[in-house]
Design an enzyme around this catalytic site. Sequence first.
Site, PDB file in Angstrom:
ATOM      1  N   HIS A  17       2.766  -1.956   8.381  1.00 46.64           N
ATOM      2  CA  HIS A  17       3.667  -2.570   7.391  1.00 46.64           C
ATOM      3  C   HIS A  17       4.307  -3.826   7.983  1.00 46.64           C
ATOM      4  CE1 HIS A  17       4.364   1.784   5.821  1.00 46.64           C
ATOM      5  NE2 HIS A  17       3.654   1.160   4.914  1.00 46.64           N
ATOM      6  N   LYS A  41      10.354  12.756  -4.984  1.00 43.62           N
ATOM      7  CA  LYS A  41       9.815  13.058  -3.649  1.00 43.62           C
ATOM      8  C   LYS A  41      10.927  13.497  -2.705  1.00 43.62           C
ATOM      9  CE  LYS A  41       5.665  10.205  -3.212  1.00 43.62           C
ATOM     10  NZ  LYS A  41       5.075   9.077  -2.466  1.00 43.62           N
ATOM     11  N   ARG A  90      -5.927  -1.679   3.838  1.00 42.40           N
ATOM     12  CA  ARG A  90      -6.471  -1.284   5.147  1.00 42.40           C
ATOM     13  C   ARG A  90      -7.980  -1.150   5.110  1.00 42.40           C
ATOM     14  NH1 ARG A  90      -2.670   3.773   5.448  1.00 42.40           N
ATOM     15  NH2 ARG A  90      -3.450   3.651   3.343  1.00 42.40           N
ATOM     16  N   SER A 129       1.562   6.008   7.004  1.00 44.17           N
ATOM     17  CA  SER A 129       2.838   6.723   7.169  1.00 44.17           C
ATOM     18  C   SER A 129       2.598   8.229   7.228  1.00 44.17           C
ATOM     19  CB  SER A 129       3.780   6.406   6.005  1.00 44.17           C
ATOM     20  OG  SER A 129       4.158   5.064   6.050  1.00 44.17           O
TER      21      SER A 129
HETATM   22  O1  PNS Z   1       3.981   2.664   0.067  1.00 46.40           O
HETATM   23  P1  PNS Z   1       3.381   3.217  -1.190  1.00 46.40           P
HETATM   24  O2  PNS Z   1       3.833   4.641  -1.421  1.00 46.40           O
HETATM   25  O3  PNS Z   1       1.889   3.077  -1.238  1.00 46.40           O
HETATM   26  O4  PNS Z   1       3.986   2.315  -2.392  1.00 46.40           O
HETATM   27  C1  PNS Z   1       3.653   2.595  -3.723  1.00 46.40           C
HETATM   28  C2  PNS Z   1       4.523   1.745  -4.684  1.00 46.40           C
HETATM   29  C3  PNS Z   1       5.993   1.941  -4.401  1.00 46.40           C
HETATM   30  C4  PNS Z   1       4.192   0.281  -4.540  1.00 46.40           C
HETATM   31  C5  PNS Z   1       4.160   2.205  -6.118  1.00 46.40           C
HETATM   32  O5  PNS Z   1       4.228   3.591  -6.210  1.00 46.40           O
HETATM   33  C6  PNS Z   1       5.087   1.605  -7.184  1.00 46.40           C
HETATM   34  O6  PNS Z   1       5.077   0.421  -7.437  1.00 46.40           O
HETATM   35  N1  PNS Z   1       5.901   2.473  -7.789  1.00 46.40           N
HETATM   36  C7  PNS Z   1       6.859   2.088  -8.804  1.00 46.40           C
HETATM   37  C8  PNS Z   1       6.403   2.584 -10.174  1.00 46.40           C
HETATM   38  C9  PNS Z   1       5.448   1.587 -10.818  1.00 46.40           C
HETATM   39  O7  PNS Z   1       5.754   0.422 -10.993  1.00 46.40           O
HETATM   40  N2  PNS Z   1       4.263   2.070 -11.195  1.00 46.40           N
HETATM   41  C10 PNS Z   1       3.286   1.240 -11.888  1.00 46.40           C
HETATM   42  C11 PNS Z   1       2.169   0.813 -10.985  1.00 46.40           C
HETATM   43  S1  PNS Z   1       0.816   1.929 -11.201  1.00 46.40           S
END
Ligand code: PNS
Length: 162
Positions: A17, A41, A90, A129
């Site tokens: 990150h 979560k 990745r 993570s």
């Molecule tokens: O680090 P991560 O868990 O891969 O991040 C995922 C994240 C936070 C980018 C994603 O879950 C997100 O944007 N969540 C907010 C809800 C949202 O906007 N969802 C629509 C996109 S499918």
Amino acid sequence: MKHAIYPGSFDPLTLGHLDVIERAAQMFDTLTVSVLHNKAKSPLFSTEERVKILQEATAHLPNVQVDSFSGLVIDYCRDKGVHVVIRGLRAITDFEYELQMAQTNSKLSHGEVDTVFLTTSLEYAYLSSSGVKEIAYFGGDISQCVPEFLVQRIYDKFKERK
Ligand code: PNS
């Protein structure tokens, strides 16, 4: 002014990150790294703790700010007046999920929000993570995975839980 948002769970922040943050910070005038506050979560670190960790890890980057958000990332982008989301890729296994998320965000925002992908540097391509948490849970060495100041804090979290 070019402003981008790098959203994520960052639970915990990894060197992968941080690599993406450092590189994105060179491409944009301002980069906001934002922690998703997800009530559903039960994370290792609270949202507030993750924000503080990110602030500590990015203290050397003057154009990086750290924040948190809940709800849809496109609504958060709209509130901030930002049109670019940064995500790290990745491997090909990330691609399907990330492409779907990028296209969903583009569609939902009527083309207002684009996603810029940065491919993770090879040395961090294996890092995740969840992998870090599993290694730490079993007492393995995570010193190559996360910033130095965070190593003990992760072990301590698991000690508190046991
Ligand atoms: O680090 P991560 O868990 O891969 O991040 C995922 C994240 C936070 C980018 C994603 O879950 C997100 O944007 N969540 C907010 C809800 C949202 O906007 N969802 C629509 C996109 S499918």
